[in-house]
Write an enzyme that holds these catalytic residues in place. Structure first.
Site, PDB file in Angstrom:
ATOM      1  N   TYR A   1       0.821  -1.217   0.000  1.00  0.00           N
ATOM      2  CA  TYR A   1       0.000   0.000   0.000  1.00  0.00           C
ATOM      3  C   TYR A   1       0.859   1.272   0.000  1.00  0.00           C
ATOM      4  CZ  TYR A   1      -3.893  -3.077   1.514  1.00  0.00           C
ATOM      5  OH  TYR A   1      -4.832  -4.072   1.628  1.00  0.00           O
ATOM      6  N   HIS A  42       0.178 -11.639   2.346  1.00  0.00           N
ATOM      7  CA  HIS A  42      -0.826 -10.854   1.607  1.00  0.00           C
ATOM      8  C   HIS A  42      -1.520 -11.683   0.520  1.00  0.00           C
ATOM      9  CE1 HIS A  42      -1.824  -6.480   0.331  1.00  0.00           C
ATOM     10  NE2 HIS A  42      -2.851  -7.282   0.126  1.00  0.00           N
TER      11      HIS A  42
HETATM   12  N1  LIG Z   1      -5.957  -8.619   1.827  1.00  0.00           N
HETATM   13  C1  LIG Z   1      -6.227  -8.083   0.670  1.00  0.00           C
HETATM   14  O1  LIG Z   1      -5.782  -8.571  -0.397  1.00  0.00           O
HETATM   15  C2  LIG Z   1      -7.085  -6.863   0.602  1.00  0.00           C
HETATM   16  C3  LIG Z   1      -7.650  -6.467  -0.637  1.00  0.00           C
HETATM   17  C4  LIG Z   1      -8.473  -5.333  -0.638  1.00  0.00           C
HETATM   18  C5  LIG Z   1      -8.716  -4.656   0.528  1.00  0.00           C
HETATM   19  N2  LIG Z   1      -8.139  -5.046   1.704  1.00  0.00           N
HETATM   20  C6  LIG Z   1      -8.350  -4.309   2.958  1.00  0.00           C
HETATM   21  O2  LIG Z   1      -9.752  -4.153   3.174  1.00  0.00           O
HETATM   22  C7  LIG Z   1     -10.051  -2.782   3.366  1.00  0.00           C
HETATM   23  C8  LIG Z   1     -11.471  -2.497   2.914  1.00  0.00           C
HETATM   24  O3  LIG Z   1     -11.604  -2.610   1.520  1.00  0.00           O
HETATM   25  P1  LIG Z   1     -11.811  -1.340   0.580  1.00  0.00           P
HETATM   26  O4  LIG Z   1     -11.296  -0.152   1.282  1.00  0.00           O
HETATM   27  O5  LIG Z   1     -11.194  -1.675  -0.738  1.00  0.00           O
HETATM   28  O6  LIG Z   1     -13.356  -1.339   0.307  1.00  0.00           O
HETATM   29  P2  LIG Z   1     -14.658  -1.161   1.239  1.00  0.00           P
HETATM   30  O7  LIG Z   1     -14.286  -0.944   2.657  1.00  0.00           O
HETATM   31  O8  LIG Z   1     -15.595  -2.251   0.859  1.00  0.00           O
HETATM   32  O9  LIG Z   1     -15.280   0.163   0.637  1.00  0.00           O
HETATM   33  C9  LIG Z   1     -14.652   1.390   0.767  1.00  0.00           C
HETATM   34  C10 LIG Z   1     -15.442   2.354  -0.108  1.00  0.00           C
HETATM   35  O10 LIG Z   1     -16.734   2.513   0.449  1.00  0.00           O
HETATM   36  C11 LIG Z   1     -16.986   3.898   0.689  1.00  0.00           C
HETATM   37  N3  LIG Z   1     -17.661   4.020   1.981  1.00  0.00           N
HETATM   38  C12 LIG Z   1     -17.208   3.605   3.192  1.00  0.00           C
HETATM   39  N4  LIG Z   1     -18.124   3.851   4.152  1.00  0.00           N
HETATM   40  C13 LIG Z   1     -19.170   4.436   3.521  1.00  0.00           C
HETATM   41  C14 LIG Z   1     -20.418   4.931   3.975  1.00  0.00           C
HETATM   42  N5  LIG Z   1     -20.757   4.858   5.250  1.00  0.00           N
HETATM   43  N6  LIG Z   1     -21.259   5.479   3.049  1.00  0.00           N
HETATM   44  C15 LIG Z   1     -20.921   5.556   1.764  1.00  0.00           C
HETATM   45  N7  LIG Z   1     -19.742   5.093   1.257  1.00  0.00           N
HETATM   46  C16 LIG Z   1     -18.880   4.539   2.147  1.00  0.00           C
HETATM   47  C17 LIG Z   1     -15.646   4.585   0.716  1.00  0.00           C
HETATM   48  O11 LIG Z   1     -15.793   5.891   0.186  1.00  0.00           O
HETATM   49  P3  LIG Z   1     -15.506   7.220   1.066  1.00  0.00           P
HETATM   50  O12 LIG Z   1     -14.014   7.303   1.205  1.00  0.00           O
HETATM   51  O13 LIG Z   1     -16.094   8.279   0.201  1.00  0.00           O
HETATM   52  O14 LIG Z   1     -16.219   7.062   2.374  1.00  0.00           O
HETATM   53  C18 LIG Z   1     -14.802   3.711  -0.201  1.00  0.00           C
HETATM   54  O15 LIG Z   1     -14.937   4.140  -1.539  1.00  0.00           O
HETATM   55  C19 LIG Z   1      -8.961  -2.081   2.550  1.00  0.00           C
HETATM   56  O16 LIG Z   1      -8.857  -0.708   2.861  1.00  0.00           O
HETATM   57  C20 LIG Z   1      -7.760  -2.893   2.924  1.00  0.00           C
HETATM   58  O17 LIG Z   1      -7.252  -2.504   4.185  1.00  0.00           O
HETATM   59  C21 LIG Z   1      -7.354  -6.162   1.752  1.00  0.00           C
END
Ligand SMILES: NC(=O)c1ccc[n+]([C@@H]2O[C@H](COP(=O)([O-])OP(=O)(O)OC[C@H]3O[C@@H](n4cnc5c(N)ncnc54)[C@H](OP(=O)(O)O)[C@@H]3O)[C@@H](O)[C@H]2O)c1
Length: 268
Positions: free
Chosen positions: A39, A97
């Site tokens: 990241y 990862h």
């Molecule tokens: N292990 C892996 O391979 C892997 C892969 C992907 C992700 N991850 C981890 O999982 C975490 C979560 O995944 P993600 O960040 O990709 O996706 P997510 O948490 O499913 O979605 C985040 C998105 O949702 C929006 N959002 C969040 N809360 C909201 C709300 N209350 N109302 C409206 N929109 C909302 C955010 O926009 P705003 O910023 O506008 O609120 C952002 O665009 C990552 O940050 C990372 O740490 C791990």
């Protein structure tokens, strides 16, 4: 179970954006933060933690080892680098990862190196991410199930990953759901909207509450303080059996994260 039920994701967020997000989250009461070597935000996350005034011992930090560092000689030096960037002496959880592409480094070698890092005090716990049933079995064979704190996988109402979760449950492996909100897509869902209205909650709270009720950890990310604040309140929302059944029926095996050359042969 030590992996927190609720934490903050930081994927895609860099520099001032991640600093603001982490500082807002800590200020609002978040106490777990998920980052990764790839990241390129570990130093910024570390800066945010330092500036937050929250004691290190009260924060649960997860990082993830990138695929090029999965070999025995690279894993521990790379983890030490992550720890230095984070401005701390240890991390709470270190994950593989992604499985090594083409099985170039065997799961056994990586898991044993991770266990060595744990024994050295570099990480309190170890675990895996994006691991299939076969890979989880290999990890268990290498270090024992009691060493595996979690398998962090993509899991949302649209990708419920039942083969993996049922196997993990039967074998005693905790699951962390990433992209629980399907990167925002599931927030538009009509069924989710109806349940949210019924509870006077937000769609995000409904989805996060659903995942936690199934026993999964969640790590939603947000750049907005109001979303961070309302998402955290998902820990207070209790869905009923009808809600849980309605969300279970949303499964459509829709995977968002499937990088070519990196993704293993999924179980569903
Ligand atoms: N292990 C892996 O391979 C892997 C892969 C992907 C992700 N991850 C981890 O999982 C975490 C979560 O995944 P993600 O960040 O990709 O996706 P997510 O948490 O499913 O979605 C985040 C998105 O949702 C929006 N959002 C969040 N809360 C909201 C709300 N209350 N109302 C409206 N929109 C909302 C955010 O926009 P705003 O910023 O506008 O609120 C952002 O665009 C990552 O940050 C990372 O740490 C791990």
């Amino acid at each position: 179970m030590s992996v927190p039920a609720f934490g903050l994701g930081t994927f895609r967020l860099k520099d001032d954006v991640v600093i603001t997000s982490v500082k807002n989250a800590l200020d609002l009461g978040y106490r777990a933060i998920d980052t990764a070597q790839i990241y390129e935000n570990e130093a910024a996350v570390g800066q945010a933690i330092a500036e937050s005034g929250v004691a290190r011992k009260d924060i649960y930090i997860t990082t993830k080892i990138w695929t090029e560092n999965l070999g025995r000689e690279k894993l521990i030096p790379s983890l030490k680098e992550s720890i230095a960037k984070l401005g701390t002496d240890y991390v709470d959880l270190t994950l593989v990862h992604w499985p090594s592409p083409g099985n170039a480094v065997r799961v056994e070698e990586t898991m044993k190196a991770l266990l060595e890092a744990k024994n050295m005090g570099l990480t309190r716990e170890i675990g895996v991410s994006n691991f299939t049933i076969d890979l989880m079995q290999q990890a268990i064979d290498a270090v024992g199930v009691e060493q595996i704190a979690t398998n962090q996988i993509e899991l949302s109402p649209y990708l419920q990953n039942r083969n993996v979760t049922e196997w993990a449950k039967a074998h005693g492996i905790h699951i962390t759901s990433y992209m629980t909100l399907a990167y925002g897509k599931a927030l538009q869902d009509e069924v989710i909207g109806r349940i949210a209205e019924k509870h006077q909650a937000t769609p995000a709270q409904v989805i996060l509450s659903w995942a936690m009720a199934l026993g999964y950890g969640v790590i939603p990310s947000s750049t907005k303080r109001e979303n961070l604040q309302s998402n955290l309140k998902a820990t207070e929302l209790k869905l009923d059996a009808d809600d849980m059944d309605a969300i279970a029926a949303l499964e459509r095996n829709e995977r968002i994260v499937n990088p070519e050359g990196l993704a293993p042969q999924w179980d569903n």
